[in-house]
Design a protein around this motif. Sequence first.
Motif, mmCIF file in Angstrom:
data_model
loop_
_atom_site.group_PDB
_atom_site.id
_atom_site.type_symbol
_atom_site.label_atom_id
_atom_site.label_comp_id
_atom_site.label_asym_id
_atom_site.label_seq_id
_atom_site.Cartn_x
_atom_site.Cartn_y
_atom_site.Cartn_z
ATOM 1 N N MET A 19 0.852 -1.182 0.000
ATOM 2 C CA MET A 19 0.000 0.000 0.000
ATOM 3 C C MET A 19 0.893 1.239 0.000
ATOM 4 O O MET A 19 1.819 1.341 0.780
ATOM 5 N N ASN A 20 0.583 2.185 -0.888
ATOM 6 C CA ASN A 20 1.415 3.383 -0.946
ATOM 7 C C ASN A 20 0.960 4.429 0.087
ATOM 8 O O ASN A 20 -0.102 4.307 0.695
ATOM 9 N N LEU A 21 1.782 5.448 0.264
ATOM 10 C CA LEU A 21 1.531 6.480 1.270
ATOM 11 C C LEU A 21 0.209 7.210 1.010
ATOM 12 O O LEU A 21 -0.555 7.468 1.949
ATOM 13 N N LYS A 22 -0.078 7.520 -0.247
ATOM 14 C CA LYS A 22 -1.309 8.240 -0.586
ATOM 15 C C LYS A 22 -2.541 7.427 -0.177
ATOM 16 O O LYS A 22 -3.462 7.948 0.432
ATOM 17 N N ARG A 23 -2.545 6.138 -0.494
ATOM 18 C CA ARG A 23 -3.684 5.283 -0.151
ATOM 19 C C ARG A 23 -3.832 5.155 1.366
ATOM 20 O O ARG A 23 -4.944 5.204 1.898
ATOM 21 N N LEU A 24 -2.727 4.998 2.067
ATOM 22 C CA LEU A 24 -2.761 4.904 3.525
ATOM 23 C C LEU A 24 -3.315 6.197 4.129
ATOM 24 O O LEU A 24 -4.169 6.163 5.027
ATOM 25 N N PHE A 25 -2.857 7.330 3.617
ATOM 26 C CA PHE A 25 -3.350 8.630 4.083
ATOM 27 C C PHE A 25 -4.858 8.747 3.827
ATOM 28 O O PHE A 25 -5.614 9.167 4.711
ATOM 29 N N ASP A 26 -5.301 8.345 2.630
ATOM 30 C CA ASP A 26 -6.732 8.368 2.294
ATOM 31 C C ASP A 26 -7.544 7.553 3.299
ATOM 32 O O ASP A 26 -8.581 8.008 3.789
ATOM 33 N N LEU A 27 -7.074 6.347 3.586
ATOM 34 C CA LEU A 27 -7.802 5.461 4.507
ATOM 35 C C LEU A 27 -7.875 6.047 5.914
ATOM 36 O O LEU A 27 -8.949 6.058 6.534
ATOM 37 N N ILE A 28 -6.772 6.547 6.412
ATOM 38 C CA ILE A 28 -6.746 7.111 7.767
ATOM 39 C C ILE A 28 -7.671 8.319 7.867
ATOM 40 O O ILE A 28 -8.495 8.414 8.782
ATOM 41 N N ILE A 29 -7.559 9.243 6.914
ATOM 42 C CA ILE A 29 -8.388 10.457 6.964
ATOM 43 C C ILE A 29 -9.863 10.130 6.752
ATOM 44 O O ILE A 29 -10.729 10.685 7.428
ATOM 45 N N ALA A 30 -10.165 9.225 5.814
ATOM 46 C CA ALA A 30 -11.563 8.865 5.556
ATOM 47 C C ALA A 30 -12.189 8.180 6.780
ATOM 48 O O ALA A 30 -13.338 8.473 7.133
ATOM 49 N N LEU A 31 -11.456 7.288 7.429
ATOM 50 C CA LEU A 31 -11.979 6.634 8.636
ATOM 51 C C LEU A 31 -12.181 7.640 9.766
ATOM 52 O O LEU A 31 -13.207 7.618 10.460
ATOM 53 N N LEU A 32 -11.226 8.537 9.922
ATOM 54 C CA LEU A 32 -11.350 9.585 10.935
ATOM 55 C C LEU A 32 -12.542 10.491 10.631
ATOM 56 O O LEU A 32 -13.349 10.796 11.524
ATOM 57 N N ALA A 33 -12.685 10.897 9.372
ATOM 58 C CA ALA A 33 -13.801 11.762 8.973
ATOM 59 C C ALA A 33 -15.137 11.061 9.189
ATOM 60 O O ALA A 33 -16.094 11.679 9.666
ATOM 61 N N CYS A 34 -15.212 9.784 8.845
ATOM 62 C CA CYS A 34 -16.466 9.032 9.051
ATOM 63 C C CYS A 34 -16.860 9.006 10.522
ATOM 64 O O CYS A 34 -18.031 9.187 10.860
ATOM 65 N N SER A 35 -15.891 8.798 11.394
ATOM 66 C CA SER A 35 -16.217 8.740 12.818
ATOM 67 C C SER A 35 -16.598 10.115 13.361
ATOM 68 O O SER A 35 -17.540 10.238 14.141
ATOM 69 N N LEU A 36 -15.893 11.156 12.939
ATOM 70 C CA LEU A 36 -16.192 12.506 13.431
ATOM 71 C C LEU A 36 -17.476 13.077 12.824
ATOM 72 O O LEU A 36 -18.149 13.892 13.460
ATOM 73 N N LEU A 37 -17.794 12.667 11.600
ATOM 74 C CA LEU A 37 -18.929 13.250 10.883
ATOM 75 C C LEU A 37 -20.164 12.357 10.856
ATOM 76 O O LEU A 37 -21.113 12.643 10.135
ATOM 77 N N LEU A 38 -20.152 11.291 11.644
ATOM 78 C CA LEU A 38 -21.283 10.361 11.628
ATOM 79 C C LEU A 38 -22.610 11.058 11.933
ATOM 80 O O LEU A 38 -23.588 10.890 11.200
ATOM 81 N N LEU A 39 -22.652 11.868 12.973
ATOM 82 C CA LEU A 39 -23.891 12.561 13.326
ATOM 83 C C LEU A 39 -24.324 13.542 12.224
ATOM 84 O O LEU A 39 -25.486 13.502 11.797
ATOM 85 N N PRO A 40 -23.429 14.416 11.710
ATOM 86 C CA PRO A 40 -23.849 15.287 10.609
ATOM 87 C C PRO A 40 -24.311 14.499 9.365
ATOM 88 O O PRO A 40 -25.270 14.892 8.704
ATOM 89 N N ILE A 41 -23.658 13.377 9.073
ATOM 90 C CA ILE A 41 -24.063 12.559 7.922
ATOM 91 C C ILE A 41 -25.495 12.052 8.128
ATOM 92 O O ILE A 41 -26.332 12.126 7.216
ATOM 93 N N LEU A 42 -25.791 11.563 9.322
ATOM 94 C CA LEU A 42 -27.141 11.064 9.608
ATOM 95 C C LEU A 42 -28.169 12.192 9.562
ATOM 96 O O LEU A 42 -29.280 12.011 9.053
ATOM 97 N N LEU A 43 -27.795 13.368 10.058
ATOM 98 C CA LEU A 43 -28.721 14.523 10.041
ATOM 99 C C LEU A 43 -29.006 14.984 8.615
ATOM 100 O O LEU A 43 -30.149 15.285 8.272
ATOM 101 N N VAL A 44 -27.977 15.034 7.778
ATOM 102 C CA VAL A 44 -28.178 15.439 6.384
ATOM 103 C C VAL A 44 -29.075 14.420 5.676
ATOM 104 O O VAL A 44 -30.007 14.794 4.958
ATOM 105 N N ALA A 45 -28.828 13.139 5.890
ATOM 106 C CA ALA A 45 -29.652 12.094 5.276
ATOM 107 C C ALA A 45 -31.117 12.262 5.689
ATOM 108 O O ALA A 45 -32.024 12.180 4.845
ATOM 109 N N LEU A 46 -31.354 12.508 6.964
ATOM 110 C CA LEU A 46 -32.715 12.713 7.459
ATOM 111 C C LEU A 46 -33.351 13.948 6.819
ATOM 112 O O LEU A 46 -34.513 13.904 6.384
#
Length: 188
Positions: free
Chosen positions: A1-28
Amino acid sequence: MNLKRLFDLIIALLACSLLLLPILLVALCVKLTSRGPAVYWSDRVGRNNAIFRMPKFRSMRIDTPAVATHLLGNPDQYLTPIGSFLRKSSLDELPQLWSILKGDMSLVGPRPALYNQDDLIALRTEKQVHLIVPGLTGWAQINGRDELPIPEKVLLDAYYLEHQSFWLDLRILLLTFFKVIKRDGVTH
């Protein structure tokens, strides 16, 4: 796995956890203000011109033609009650974290074309831009977003292809943050 892909995964997982409530609110909010599903899946062109399904929160009515927004005669007539806000705030892009986790997209790269944007796909292929993974944001996004004509957008994508680096990606992410806060470059 290259650095770019690893960075993508870490940031996307972090963003998903931090933004879970806003994501659910927008969906609603999308579900409560318009008919149809909260998430719209569109066929997009990825790396090597392969088609993948990209999610977005639905900002347009379900009877909107499947073309690029700039090709609609009057795009505003198709917006849902909260569609304009979703687009200007870029909240409609949040489901694309899924595409990043899956590997269809990166945090930074050229924005994925719709499957039927033949002119954009042809120019990107000519300039070899099709060889890189499309992104949630990119060099063209921070240099004009919706306001750019296709040839200019492709030149900016080609610049990114030639100069891509971890530091350029960080710069693009930082500039994207400020563009989104200022709602800069969104026409619909």
